[in-house]
Every structure is written in structure tokens, then in C-alpha cells.
Design a protein around this motif. Sequence first.
Motif, PDB file in Angstrom:
ATOM      1  N   ARG A 285       0.856  -1.256   0.071  1.00 16.46           N
ATOM      2  CA  ARG A 285      -0.005  -0.036   0.056  1.00 16.46           C
ATOM      3  C   ARG A 285       0.795   1.282   0.096  1.00 16.46           C
ATOM      4  O   ARG A 285       0.568   2.276  -0.703  1.00 16.46           O
ATOM      5  N   ARG A 286       1.723   1.386   0.864  1.00 14.76           N
ATOM      6  CA  ARG A 286       2.894   2.333   0.686  1.00 14.76           C
ATOM      7  C   ARG A 286       3.465   2.781  -0.454  1.00 14.76           C
ATOM      8  O   ARG A 286       3.525   3.824  -1.063  1.00 14.76           O
ATOM      9  N   ARG A 287       3.775   1.662  -1.248  1.00 20.52           N
ATOM     10  CA  ARG A 287       4.519   1.854  -2.799  1.00 20.52           C
ATOM     11  C   ARG A 287       3.694   2.170  -3.441  1.00 20.52           C
ATOM     12  O   ARG A 287       3.806   3.184  -4.425  1.00 20.52           O
TER      13      ARG A 287
ATOM     14  N   ALA B  39       0.801   3.949  -2.850  1.00 22.60           N
ATOM     15  CA  ALA B  39       0.663   5.349  -2.626  1.00 22.60           C
ATOM     16  C   ALA B  39       1.606   6.235  -2.999  1.00 22.60           C
ATOM     17  O   ALA B  39       1.330   7.373  -3.554  1.00 22.60           O
ATOM     18  N   TYR B  40       2.983   5.938  -2.760  1.00 26.22           N
ATOM     19  CA  TYR B  40       3.908   6.646  -3.403  1.00 26.22           C
ATOM     20  C   TYR B  40       3.867   7.037  -4.829  1.00 26.22           C
ATOM     21  O   TYR B  40       3.888   8.393  -5.224  1.00 26.22           O
ATOM     22  N   ASP B  41       3.498   6.010  -5.749  1.00 29.34           N
ATOM     23  CA  ASP B  41       2.990   6.230  -6.963  1.00 29.34           C
ATOM     24  C   ASP B  41       1.849   7.754  -7.100  1.00 29.34           C
ATOM     25  O   ASP B  41       2.114   8.551  -8.181  1.00 29.34           O
ATOM     26  N   GLU B  42       0.874   7.356  -6.359  1.00 29.99           N
ATOM     27  CA  GLU B  42      -0.132   8.601  -6.733  1.00 29.99           C
ATOM     28  C   GLU B  42       0.285   9.947  -6.255  1.00 29.99           C
ATOM     29  O   GLU B  42       0.082  10.890  -6.742  1.00 29.99           O
ATOM     30  N   PHE B  43       1.128   9.889  -5.123  1.00 28.51           N
ATOM     31  CA  PHE B  43       1.669  11.174  -4.732  1.00 28.51           C
ATOM     32  C   PHE B  43       2.927  11.746  -5.728  1.00 28.51           C
ATOM     33  O   PHE B  43       2.537  13.044  -5.762  1.00 28.51           O
ATOM     34  N   LEU B  44       3.515  10.787  -6.061  1.00 29.94           N
ATOM     35  CA  LEU B  44       4.392  11.392  -7.076  1.00 29.94           C
ATOM     36  C   LEU B  44       3.832  12.049  -8.639  1.00 29.94           C
ATOM     37  O   LEU B  44       4.084  13.088  -8.783  1.00 29.94           O
TER      38      LEU B  44
ATOM     39  N   GLN C 215       1.959  15.208  -7.486  1.00 28.00           N
ATOM     40  CA  GLN C 215       2.977  16.479  -7.236  1.00 28.00           C
ATOM     41  C   GLN C 215       3.740  16.757  -8.731  1.00 28.00           C
ATOM     42  O   GLN C 215       3.898  17.998  -8.992  1.00 28.00           O
TER      43      GLN C 215
END
Length: 259
Positions: A21-23, A25-30, A33
Motif C-alpha cells: 500500500r505504501r509503494r 500510494a507513493y506512485d499516486e503522490f508522485l 506532485q
Amino acid sequence: LRDAHRMMHRPANESEVLAARRRLAYDEFLILQLGVQLKRSHQRRTLKAPALRWTPEIDRHIRERVPFTLTPGQEAVVKEVAHDLQQPTPANRLIQGDVGAGKTVVALYAMLMAAASGRQAALMAPTEILAEQHFASIERMLEGSNVRIAMLTGAATAAERADVLRRAAAGEIDILVGTHALLGGGVRCRSLAVAVIDEQHRFGVHQRAALREKSDEPGSAPHVLVMTATPIPRTLSLTIFGDLDVSTIKGLPPGRIPV
């Protein structure tokens, strides 16, 4: 990423679910941004705003109009706003602070910077009562000055509205205060440099955009300040999707009753 998809759909244990989930979510945030920064970069390359004048003398003249000493919280935000308005790219800043924190004074400082540069400013409030309150307090602080201020609301008569429209288009109004009436098709400003929107969460995206487009100055967009005392989740999402910088007025002026 392949491992994250496998761990999300067929986890061997609970820790794999959390890691996957963390990995993802990182894609979504990146991506979010990158999108915001592309938009910001595009705006700064293509949109131009009037770079307003600021000197110690202008600062002194503005402060002489304020009947009290600014709090440290107000001083900090005034400094951020003044820096924004001196740039040739449009400011897009959210000013948040409790009821009574002094957001109107910060907005007035910005609008007087426009007047000092020979340009115009507009303040839009969501209700007639709030617009009248802003107009009365600003008029009181500017009493005896050369700054020309006017108000436009839905209660204006046809003759009053026609007079305000004519003066705004001719550049004979320095600060125009009003409600949604400012968004009317006939409202034009000769050189709108600062647009202030109070209680910004009460207005929609298209309404805020419509106020930005009220200037007749070719190739120029106004600096925009939006104010709120209620930074609801929608406000916070606007700071991302609306590319807003954020200023918070901390503390209340002395003698204020706690909210």
C-alpha cells in the motif's frame, strides 16, 4: 511496482499488505506532485502579473492607515504577501486565520500596494452583509486619503451600478468591494492587479476564475489572495489542486475575546 501489485492481491502476511500500500500510494503522490509542478511551471512561463511597487515609504503610508499595531502573526503574513506582489508572476495565496485574527488588514495591505502602483484591486465576499462590513471598515481606515473606494452588490440600483461600472472601467476606482455582483458580465477593470476572495470555500472554481478575468490589461492576470477562517478538507485539497501557497495568521490581536 510488480512486487507491490502481487503483495497487495496475494499477500503472504499482513506486513506485505502495508508495504504494498505504501509503494502504490507513493506512485499516486508522485504523479499528483508532478502534475501540480507542471501546472505551476506552465503558469509561471505563460501568465504575467503586474509587479507592484514596494518601498519603505509605501509601507509607512499603508501602516499609517491602520489604527493599531500589527501582531507578529500579521507581520509575518504581510511580509509573504508583499514579496509575492512584487513578482511578475501571479500570486495565488491562501490566507487562513481564526475569526478576528486580522485577515482583512492583510488584504487591505495588498490592495493598497496595488493603489500605490496606480492599479486596481477588488475584494469579493459571499454575502451582502459581509461585503458591507468590509466596505465600512476599509472606508473608515482610508478616510481622508486619496484612495477611491466603491461597493457593488445586488442591492445597487441600475443608476448606481452603471456609475460603478463606468468608473471601474475608466480606472477611477482603486478598490472595488462587492459580492457575486462583481462577476457580472458588465464589470470590467482597467488594470486589476489584486483580487481578494473572502470565505473562499463559498465560491466555486469558475467563480474564482471569473474574477481573475475582469482586467482589461492585455496579457496580464491579477495576483489572487483567498481568505478563510475555516480550512475545511476542501480548502486543503485546493492548496494541492489549486496550486495555492499557504499563509497562516497565528494568534489574535490583544484584547480579543476568545472564539
